[in-house]
Each structure stands twice: as C-alpha cells, then as structure tokens.
Write a protein that holds these residues in place. Sequence first.
Motif, PDB file in Angstrom:
ATOM      1  N   SER A 184      -2.172   1.126  -6.639  1.00 52.81           N
ATOM      2  CA  SER A 184      -2.498   0.196  -7.712  1.00 52.81           C
ATOM      3  C   SER A 184      -3.997   0.165  -8.007  1.00 52.81           C
ATOM      4  O   SER A 184      -4.420   0.228  -9.166  1.00 52.81           O
ATOM      5  N   LEU A 185      -4.811   0.129  -6.942  1.00 52.24           N
ATOM      6  CA  LEU A 185      -6.250  -0.032  -7.129  1.00 52.24           C
ATOM      7  C   LEU A 185      -6.940   1.268  -7.504  1.00 52.24           C
ATOM      8  O   LEU A 185      -7.819   1.280  -8.376  1.00 52.24           O
ATOM      9  N   TYR A 186      -6.576   2.365  -6.870  1.00 53.44           N
ATOM     10  CA  TYR A 186      -7.250   3.635  -7.183  1.00 53.44           C
ATOM     11  C   TYR A 186      -6.819   4.200  -8.539  1.00 53.44           C
ATOM     12  O   TYR A 186      -7.616   4.832  -9.230  1.00 53.44           O
ATOM     13  N   ALA A 187      -5.556   3.985  -8.895  1.00 54.09           N
ATOM     14  CA  ALA A 187      -5.050   4.553 -10.150  1.00 54.09           C
ATOM     15  C   ALA A 187      -5.001   3.541 -11.280  1.00 54.09           C
ATOM     16  O   ALA A 187      -4.591   3.888 -12.392  1.00 54.09           O
ATOM     17  N   LYS A 192       3.159  -4.280  -9.549  1.00 48.55           N
ATOM     18  CA  LYS A 192       4.612  -4.384  -9.599  1.00 48.55           C
ATOM     19  C   LYS A 192       5.273  -3.018  -9.752  1.00 48.55           C
ATOM     20  O   LYS A 192       6.374  -2.777  -9.238  1.00 48.55           O
ATOM     21  N   GLU A 193       4.603  -2.088 -10.439  1.00 48.12           N
ATOM     22  CA  GLU A 193       5.149  -0.744 -10.623  1.00 48.12           C
ATOM     23  C   GLU A 193       4.989   0.113  -9.366  1.00 48.12           C
ATOM     24  O   GLU A 193       5.612   1.175  -9.259  1.00 48.12           O
ATOM     25  N   CYS A 194       4.182  -0.348  -8.435  1.00 49.40           N
ATOM     26  CA  CYS A 194       3.831   0.459  -7.258  1.00 49.40           C
ATOM     27  C   CYS A 194       4.623   0.098  -6.014  1.00 49.40           C
ATOM     28  O   CYS A 194       4.576   0.831  -5.021  1.00 49.40           O
ATOM     29  N   VAL A 195       5.317  -1.028  -6.032  1.00 49.48           N
ATOM     30  CA  VAL A 195       5.984  -1.540  -4.833  1.00 49.48           C
ATOM     31  C   VAL A 195       7.452  -1.155  -4.843  1.00 49.48           C
ATOM     32  O   VAL A 195       8.178  -1.423  -5.805  1.00 49.48           O
ATOM     33  N   GLY A 196       7.890  -0.523  -3.741  1.00 51.95           N
ATOM     34  CA  GLY A 196       9.282  -0.096  -3.639  1.00 51.95           C
ATOM     35  C   GLY A 196       9.947  -0.594  -2.377  1.00 51.95           C
ATOM     36  O   GLY A 196       9.437  -1.467  -1.662  1.00 51.95           O
ATOM     37  N   ALA A 197      11.090   0.010  -2.060  1.00 48.40           N
ATOM     38  CA  ALA A 197      11.935  -0.445  -0.954  1.00 48.40           C
ATOM     39  C   ALA A 197      11.414  -0.034   0.411  1.00 48.40           C
ATOM     40  O   ALA A 197      11.844  -0.585   1.432  1.00 48.40           O
ATOM     41  N   SER A 286       8.611  12.466  -3.953  1.00 47.03           N
ATOM     42  CA  SER A 286       9.420  11.592  -3.108  1.00 47.03           C
ATOM     43  C   SER A 286      10.313  10.671  -3.937  1.00 47.03           C
ATOM     44  O   SER A 286      10.038  10.380  -5.099  1.00 47.03           O
ATOM     45  N   LYS A 287      11.369  10.198  -3.286  1.00 44.59           N
ATOM     46  CA  LYS A 287      12.258   9.231  -3.931  1.00 44.59           C
ATOM     47  C   LYS A 287      11.641   7.829  -3.955  1.00 44.59           C
ATOM     48  O   LYS A 287      12.103   6.964  -4.695  1.00 44.59           O
ATOM     49  N   GLU A 288      10.609   7.588  -3.132  1.00 41.90           N
ATOM     50  CA  GLU A 288       9.892   6.304  -3.186  1.00 41.90           C
ATOM     51  C   GLU A 288       9.224   6.205  -4.559  1.00 41.90           C
ATOM     52  O   GLU A 288       8.397   7.046  -4.931  1.00 41.90           O
ATOM     53  N   GLY A 289       9.579   5.181  -5.325  1.00 38.64           N
ATOM     54  CA  GLY A 289       9.253   5.119  -6.743  1.00 38.64           C
ATOM     55  C   GLY A 289       7.807   5.369  -7.110  1.00 38.64           C
ATOM     56  O   GLY A 289       7.502   6.065  -8.074  1.00 38.64           O
ATOM     57  N   GLY A 290       6.880   4.801  -6.340  1.00 42.42           N
ATOM     58  CA  GLY A 290       5.475   4.935  -6.686  1.00 42.42           C
ATOM     59  C   GLY A 290       4.930   6.338  -6.549  1.00 42.42           C
ATOM     60  O   GLY A 290       3.849   6.633  -7.077  1.00 42.42           O
ATOM     61  N   HIS A 291       5.666   7.219  -5.874  1.00 40.89           N
ATOM     62  CA  HIS A 291       5.124   8.557  -5.656  1.00 40.89           C
ATOM     63  C   HIS A 291       4.959   9.328  -6.963  1.00 40.89           C
ATOM     64  O   HIS A 291       3.972  10.053  -7.145  1.00 40.89           O
ATOM     65  N   SER A 292       5.893   9.175  -7.868  1.00 36.29           N
ATOM     66  CA  SER A 292       5.765   9.872  -9.153  1.00 36.29           C
ATOM     67  C   SER A 292       4.529   9.391  -9.904  1.00 36.29           C
ATOM     68  O   SER A 292       3.874  10.177 -10.605  1.00 36.29           O
ATOM     69  N   LEU A 293       4.185   8.107  -9.756  1.00 35.90           N
ATOM     70  CA  LEU A 293       2.973   7.588 -10.396  1.00 35.90           C
ATOM     71  C   LEU A 293       1.725   8.234  -9.794  1.00 35.90           C
ATOM     72  O   LEU A 293       0.771   8.552 -10.505  1.00 35.90           O
ATOM     73  N   MET A 294       1.749   8.413  -8.486  1.00 34.04           N
ATOM     74  CA  MET A 294       0.631   9.076  -7.815  1.00 34.04           C
ATOM     75  C   MET A 294       0.463  10.508  -8.314  1.00 34.04           C
ATOM     76  O   MET A 294      -0.637  10.953  -8.645  1.00 34.04           O
ATOM     77  N   ILE A 295       1.586  11.234  -8.335  1.00 31.53           N
ATOM     78  CA  ILE A 295       1.560  12.634  -8.752  1.00 31.53           C
ATOM     79  C   ILE A 295       1.051  12.753 -10.187  1.00 31.53           C
ATOM     80  O   ILE A 295       0.227  13.619 -10.506  1.00 31.53           O
TER      81      ILE A 295
END
Length: 352
Positions: A184-187, A192-197, A286-295
């Motif tokens: 959230s902070l670096y990107a 809310k879009e960064c937090v997953g299960a 990864s299937k962890e939702g925030g990973h696609s945002l990182m990529i």
Amino acid sequence: MINFKINPICTDLDNKIKYKIDHKTKPLGSLGKLEKIAFQVARIQKTLQPKLSKPHIVVVGSDHNICEEGVSPCPQEITWQQMINFSQGGGGIGLLAKQYNIELSIVDAGVDYDFNESTSIINAKVKKGSGNFLKGSAMTRKECIQAIENGAKIVADIHKKGCNVVAFGEMGIGNTSPASILLSLYADIPLKECVGAGSGLNTDGIKHKFKVLNTAIENNLSSNDAIDILSQFGGLEIATITGGMLKAAELNMLIINDGFIITSALLAAHAINNNVIDYVIHSHESKEGGHSLMINFLKGNPILDLDLRLGEGTGAALAYPIIEGAIAMINDMTSFEEADITDTTEHGESVL
C-alpha cells in the motif's frame, strides 16, 4: 547508511544478443517468454554465452508480534517448526529444491525460538520477532539496517562460492500483514485492495485484519522514507531479503522473484534503489490477491500462473527449469546458418 551500487543494465551487446536469438531455427518470436528471459540474462551477464551457476534459494524466517491482534488464524509456533522442517529438506521448498538441484539455505532473521546450534540454520537473528506495529515500530531503523546488511552478507557469501542466480523464500506466520502495508505504501494503493486471506482468514477475518492494519498506518506512519517505512511496518525476514536482493543486483546476479511476501521485499529494494528491477525475473503470479498489484506496479511479466500461495520460494523453484531452458536455447539451439536453412527472420516479428 545503506548504499548499494547497482548499475542500470546498459550494454552495447543488445543488438548482438537480439540477433543471436532471432536467428535460431524457428519463426521469429515463436519461443515467446523464453526469448525474453534469455535476452535479459545475457544482458545482465554482458555476454552472448550466458550461464546459470550454482542456483541458490535462501529461505528466511521471522516471527511477527502483530499476530497478537488476531490477523492470522495460525499459531506462531509453526514458524520455528517449519524452519526446522526446511533445514532437514522438508516442506514444499525442500522437495522442489532437491528435484531441481537447487542449493537451499535456511536463515533465522527473527524467529522467537532458540535453535540448536547443531542445525544447519544460519543465525542472522536481529531480535526475537518483529514488533507489534499497531503499538509501535516493527523494528528500529538500526535493527532494520542490520537486517538489510545481514541479507547482503549472506548473498555475498553465496556469490563467493560461484553462485550467479539466487531466489528467496520466507517463513513467518502473520507476514502477509506487513507485506500488505508495504504494498500500500510503496505502490500508493489503497490498503483495502492490498489485504487478503493470508493463510486462511474468512471474510470476517479479512475485515478485522484490514481494520488493524489501517489503524496501524493511521497511528504510526511518520515518514515516507523507504527504510523508515520498512522499519515501521516490515518484518525482519522481509528486511533481510531486501538486503539480499540489493546485494545480488550489485553483484550482477540474476534474481528469481517469488510470491507475495518476497515481492514486498522487492518493493522495498526497489524503493531504496530502483535499478534492482533490471536484475529480476518474476517466477509466477500468486493467488494472494495483492500479488498481481505488486507485479503490475513493477511492470513484471511472470513466467507461471499456477494458483500458488505457499511461499517458501516454491514458485521460484518451479520456474527455474524454464529459465534453464531459455539459456539452453540461446547457447545450444541451431541457427539458420548452422543448419543451412533459409533465414525467415524478415517474415516475422521479434518479441525482443
């Protein structure tokens, strides 16, 4: 003061590398990502004959006292139990490292447990667990820099033994919480879009996790400096991996990126020195939702999409044979000239 001398990759070999790949006996661009991988590795190594030497995965573990706030459904003792398991060749990463002949190092950066000195676990412990960042900092700036330097030294030692390709794995119950905040902070993406299960939270658990993390940011964010953010909200294993990545790039090593936690370390490394990204291949999404945002933020192009969310460096291990195939292609596949076949490069479009 953290100062890694990472040069942007700029080589007068680019056209020669491209020519070599394009003139293999295949339709132009037909090997897709393999061609891009080979091109990138050749550029990193500044050679028309790239090679992969003594591949290594460094798995770094730490505990996280943010778990006191109920952000993970798993008991924290799993961290030290899995570290011992990994050190004995167990777990997903132990299996895959053995399968693909990848050297494995297990590093304690901050596990709340005293490992027996007879184990093969490398002691790089800064303290027993990252602090509960709802109530204060995960680390002091000094502790964070120490972790970064520890990671750099571990990679430098591996490099001295002839390794030129490294990946990182992690073990730390609760570590998707710091990774979510770092994203959230670096990107600059809403939390809310960064937090997953993470390791298995249900819908209510995810809502609680978001509330805890959001409150932590509101109460404790005091600086936009890259190292201050990592100190405040990161983890000891994440900071150690950050240092390892920065040193690997400084040493012109290929870095195979893994999943959500490891990419949060890459975000930190990128914030400290953005040239690091030139040395990175993304193994998977990864299937962890925030990973696609990182990529997406890092403009990555992952090799695999296997619905993985195990961590440990398993995605990097699975991608390694594909990278090997790319290097075999550029070095050993016949060219049109060698095979005495009509050159078709003028009839296609390069992917490079």
